[in-house]
Design a protein around this motif. Structure first.
Motif, PDB file in Angstrom:
ATOM      1  N   UNK A   1      31.880  46.031  24.407  1.00  0.00           N
ATOM      2  CA  UNK A   1      33.139  46.693  24.061  1.00  0.00           C
ATOM      3  C   UNK A   1      32.896  47.909  23.180  1.00  0.00           C
ATOM      4  N   UNK A   2      32.003  47.728  22.187  1.00  0.00           N
ATOM      5  CA  UNK A   2      31.745  48.831  21.257  1.00  0.00           C
ATOM      6  C   UNK A   2      31.109  50.002  21.985  1.00  0.00           C
TER       7      UNK A   2
ATOM      8  N   UNK B   1      39.621  54.745  12.258  1.00  0.00           N
ATOM      9  CA  UNK B   1      40.897  54.193  12.724  1.00  0.00           C
ATOM     10  C   UNK B   1      40.782  53.295  13.940  1.00  0.00           C
ATOM     11  N   UNK B   2      39.676  53.396  14.707  1.00  0.00           N
ATOM     12  CA  UNK B   2      39.520  52.433  15.802  1.00  0.00           C
ATOM     13  C   UNK B   2      39.139  51.063  15.250  1.00  0.00           C
ATOM     14  N   UNK B   3      38.335  51.037  14.183  1.00  0.00           N
ATOM     15  CA  UNK B   3      37.927  49.760  13.602  1.00  0.00           C
ATOM     16  C   UNK B   3      38.846  49.330  12.470  1.00  0.00           C
ATOM     17  N   UNK B   4      40.116  49.800  12.498  1.00  0.00           N
ATOM     18  CA  UNK B   4      41.011  49.497  11.394  1.00  0.00           C
ATOM     19  C   UNK B   4      41.241  48.021  11.177  1.00  0.00           C
ATOM     20  N   UNK B   5      41.160  47.218  12.240  1.00  0.00           N
ATOM     21  CA  UNK B   5      41.447  45.787  12.089  1.00  0.00           C
ATOM     22  C   UNK B   5      40.201  44.988  11.745  1.00  0.00           C
ATOM     23  N   UNK B   6      39.034  45.653  11.670  1.00  0.00           N
ATOM     24  CA  UNK B   6      37.804  44.923  11.345  1.00  0.00           C
ATOM     25  C   UNK B   6      37.247  45.310   9.984  1.00  0.00           C
ATOM     26  N   UNK B   7      37.355  46.581   9.636  1.00  0.00           N
ATOM     27  CA  UNK B   7      36.766  47.076   8.386  1.00  0.00           C
ATOM     28  C   UNK B   7      37.870  47.684   7.540  1.00  0.00           C
TER      29      UNK B   7
ATOM     30  N   UNK C   1      38.012  44.458  20.705  1.00  0.00           N
ATOM     31  CA  UNK C   1      39.273  44.340  21.427  1.00  0.00           C
ATOM     32  C   UNK C   1      39.955  43.049  21.007  1.00  0.00           C
ATOM     33  N   UNK C   2      40.507  43.045  19.812  1.00  0.00           N
ATOM     34  CA  UNK C   2      41.228  41.870  19.352  1.00  0.00           C
ATOM     35  C   UNK C   2      42.445  42.350  18.581  1.00  0.00           C
TER      36      UNK C   2
ATOM     37  N   UNK D   1      45.645  53.647  16.330  1.00  0.00           N
ATOM     38  CA  UNK D   1      45.215  54.904  16.954  1.00  0.00           C
ATOM     39  C   UNK D   1      46.355  55.915  16.928  1.00  0.00           C
ATOM     40  N   UNK D   2      47.581  55.444  17.228  1.00  0.00           N
ATOM     41  CA  UNK D   2      48.693  56.406  17.196  1.00  0.00           C
ATOM     42  C   UNK D   2      48.929  56.924  15.779  1.00  0.00           C
ATOM     43  N   UNK D   3      48.852  56.012  14.791  1.00  0.00           N
ATOM     44  CA  UNK D   3      49.053  56.476  13.405  1.00  0.00           C
ATOM     45  C   UNK D   3      47.978  57.481  13.027  1.00  0.00           C
TER      46      UNK D   3
END
Lengths: 170, 86, 96, 119, 231
Positions: free
Chosen positions: A34-35, E122-128, E199-200, E209-211
């Motif tokens: 995915x990454x 911002x793509x990894x906003x929910x992980x980091x 992808x979670x 991403x929109x923000x």
């Protein structure tokens, strides 16, 4: 003057995509599917509108000879950085402040903007020197302990070891 | 052993931060103060990475990354203003 | 543990000193640089107190964005807070 | 193997801390802005690099990300110090010279510009 | 004398206010078993989001975030309309001259990397740590670097406003879709995936991403307008 020609749009686009994707891999530092896929898409999108900035080098930068020179440059640079820091330590700790500062100038044989930038950054990080300005191909260098005001000798002391390798890479 | 060396390293960095703050207070010109800000940026970036090691959190390195990149631009803004370009 | 408490206290003292400096200082450019120092130290403090989200926000906004906005303000107005020249300038612009 | 990496990392941490300290001391002790930039940039660049690499060696999983940081430092630090040095000269803060005026070769550029402006 | 009087009156008033405030309980009875336990359990388990703050900001309290983005949008528009006087011609720029060769070449090299860093945040906003707002700020700072280095670099206001509007519309549409699906604004309606994967988290990455695009475009426009304004 073959070296100064700017690379074609395709070459710079491929280079931009490759470098951005490598940077993405280093940011995430995983190889999960995915990454990697997200990274490919993201770096493609960014490369589409920033590829005009990647005018540094042709695709021939990936030839093995040039890569060997790049590695040699890295080691020369690291050694100079370490020597520079020992020099700084000596000057800072010694109570008399042994300095004799001045600004010297010399001309370079390098032709491309990118190699001039690399040389200027290397000069800033090596013993006792900091690049103040660069006008066309004349460098103005602030030297903490001026040994010679003559451009040729100053160049021999400051820049020759880097310029020799950079001329072969770019 | 690891703890002690981390303490020593953090203490040295803190001393560096204090010295550059002193230069910030005494520095006669604006450029001197900006030099102090530049030095502070790099020292605190290293301190952030070391704190990530202390807390054993991988994600804290992101903060040091953002910090280093943007701190460079902050110094550049002041340099360009001093140069008379802005 | 005691080491980190001392670290936090010293950094806090540094931050408060920079804040006071930026208020007292008559040269507004120096005050702007002092704001940079505040946000730097504040970001490190947030990380020590284990609030990475806030630390990232502080680093992103405080370091470059506020600096450029303050610098633009200084460029369009005056650099010295209490200066004879400035007073003349201000009174002239008021007369207009 | 892990043991060796740990020792390398700890040594790098100590070296880095020392150089960061020396950078702070340098900008406090030097007589003018250019010399402060000299010591400040060099010492903090190597110090920051070796602390960050040391953390990378202590936690081998983090090594790649710390390498990104090292590359960023090596690129951005000299650029900002060059910009500061140039800005400082443009504000007519001339360097401290021990040997007299002929040690400053950069002055002639500005003298030329001033003559052009007056002429 | 006057000052002492003022200070003492203020002190008396402050004391009264403080006493009154201490007697209020701010609905403390509702906070006995507050919402924190629900958030801490629900975000990793139900929503599969590693960063709890993200889940709160974008999903549980997503409507507030829409309000924040709207406030930013309004502020940018107001500032733009005040500052923009329609008198800036080409060649009459506020950044007077380009920086030296070293700075311009270096910013050419660093600018794509900074944009990539913003996208990564911002793509990894929910992980980091971080998220849309921080990523957007980083991207805007990247554009600021180019504007500082080159005196003739310009960004198109039309493109910026198109990106901004599209991002805002996407945000609101996703929120309304959630309303259709579950009854509340920004209700999650996508598969949540596995915890700690990229992808979670259902709709959270899309919203971030929109923000990110919206904040980046707004702040870039703000900086550009402010830099080109000159008395």
């Amino acid at each position: 003057m073959e070296k100064t020609q700017t690379p074609s749009r395709t070459a710079s686009f491929i280079l931009a995509w490759l470098i951005l994707f490598l940077t993405w891999l280093m940011f995430t530092s995983t190889f999960a599917t995915q990454e990697v896929v997200t990274g490919l898409i993201t770096s493609l999108l960014i490369a589409l509108f920033t590829s005009r900035f990647f005018t540094c080098c042709n695709l021939s930068i990936f030839s093995p000879v040039k890569l060997l020179y790049l590695i040699e440059y890295l080691f020369v640079f690291l050694w100079a950085l370490i020597v520079a820091n020992l020099d700084v330590a000596r000057r800072v700790i010694s109570p008399k402040l042994p300095i004799n500062p001045g600004i010297v100038k010399f001309k370079t044989k390098l032709t491309t903007d990118f190699s001039k930038m690399v040389l200027a950054n290397s000069i800033t990080l090596t013993p006792g020197t900091i690049s103040v300005d660069i006008i066309d191909d004349t460098y103005y260098i602030h030297w903490i302990d001026v040994k010679s005001l003559d451009p040729e000798e100053a160049k021999k002391d400051i820049a020759d070891k880097f310029e020799r390798i950079l001329l072969k890479i770019f | 052993m690891v703890q002690i060396i981390i303490y020593i390293s953090l203490g040295l960095m803190l001393t560096g931060i204090i010295f550059s703050t002193l230069r910030f207070v005494f520095g006669p010109t604006a450029a001197d103060r900006t030099v102090a800000l530049d030095t502070l940026t790099t020292i605190s970036m290293a301190a952030l990475v070391l704190l990530a090691l202390v807390y054993k959190r991988y994600i804290y390195i992101d903060i040091a990354l953002v910090y280093g990149v943007l701190g460079f631009i902050g110094v550049l803004v002041i340099a360009r203003y001093l140069e008379g370009a802005l | 543990m005691i080491f980190y408490i001392i670290l936090i206290l010293l950094l806090l003292a540094l931050m408060v000193a920079a804040a006071i400096y930026s208020i007292v200082q008559k040269d507004l450019l120096y005050a702007v640089i002092a704001t940079g120092v505040i946000s730097l130290v504040l970001s490190v403090l947030y990380l020590i107190l284990q609030a990475p989200d806030v630390a990232l926000t502080e680093a992103a906004i405080g370091v470059a964005l506020t600096t450029i906005i303050f610098i633009i303000t200084i460029r369009n107005t005056v650099r010295y807070e209490d200066d004879e020249k400035n007073r003349q300038k201000i009174s002239k612009s008021n007369k207009k | 193997m892990n043991h060796i990496l740990e020792i390398i990392g700890l040594v790098l941490l100590l070296i880095g801390g020392t150089f960061l300290f020396l950078g702070g001391l340098g900008i406090l002790r030097m007589p003018d802005t250019y010399n402060r930039l000299q010591t400040g940039t060099k010492a903090t660049t190597l110090g920051g690099m070796s602390v960050i690499l040391g953390v990378g060696f202590l936690e081998p999983d983090w090594l790649i990300k710390t390498l990104v940081l090292v590359i960023f430092i090596a690129l951005s630090n000299p650029i900002s110090s060059h910009a500061l040095a140039r800005a400082n000269y443009k504000r007519k803060n001339y360097p401290y010279l021990k040997g007299g005026k002929e040690y400053d070769k950069y002055r002639e550029v500005y003298q030329k510009e001033e003559e052009e402006e007056t002429a | 004398m006057k000052r002492v009087l003022v200070i003492s009156i203020l002190a008396v008033l402050g004391a009264y206010l403080a006493e009154a405030l201490f007697q209020l309980d701010f609905g403390r009875q509702f906070f006995q078993n507050g919402v924190k336990d629900f958030y801490l359990i629900a975000s990793p388990d139900k929503l599969k989001v590693a960063n709890v703050i993200t889940a709160i900001v974008v999903n549980f309290r997503g409507f507030d975030t829409l309000g924040e983005v709207t406030v930013l949008f309004l502020a940018t528009t107001a500032m733009g309309s005040i500052l923009y006087k329609g008198r800036h011609k080409l060649g009459e720029r506020a950044v007077l001259f380009s920086a030296s060769k070293i700075v311009t070449t270096g910013s050419k090299l660093l600018f794509p990397a900074i944009i990539l860093l913003g996208a990564y945040v911002f793509i990894h906003g929910h992980l980091t740590p971080g998220g849309g707002f921080q990523g957007g700020v980083i991207i805007a700072t990247g554009f600021l670097l180019m504007l500082l280095a080159y005196s003739d670099y310009s960004v198109s206001h039309v493109v910026l406003s198109v990106i901004e509007s599209l991002a805002g519309i996407t945000f609101a549409t996703i929120g309304l879709l959630g309303m259709l699906h579950g009854g509340t604004f920004l209700q999650n309606f996508m598969a949540t995936g596995v915890l700690n994967n990229l992808l979670s988290g259902g709709i959270i990455p899309i919203i971030y991403i929109t923000i990110g695009f919206k904040v980046g475009a707004e702040l870039t426009g703000l900086i550009y307008t402010a830099l080109n304004e000159k008395d």
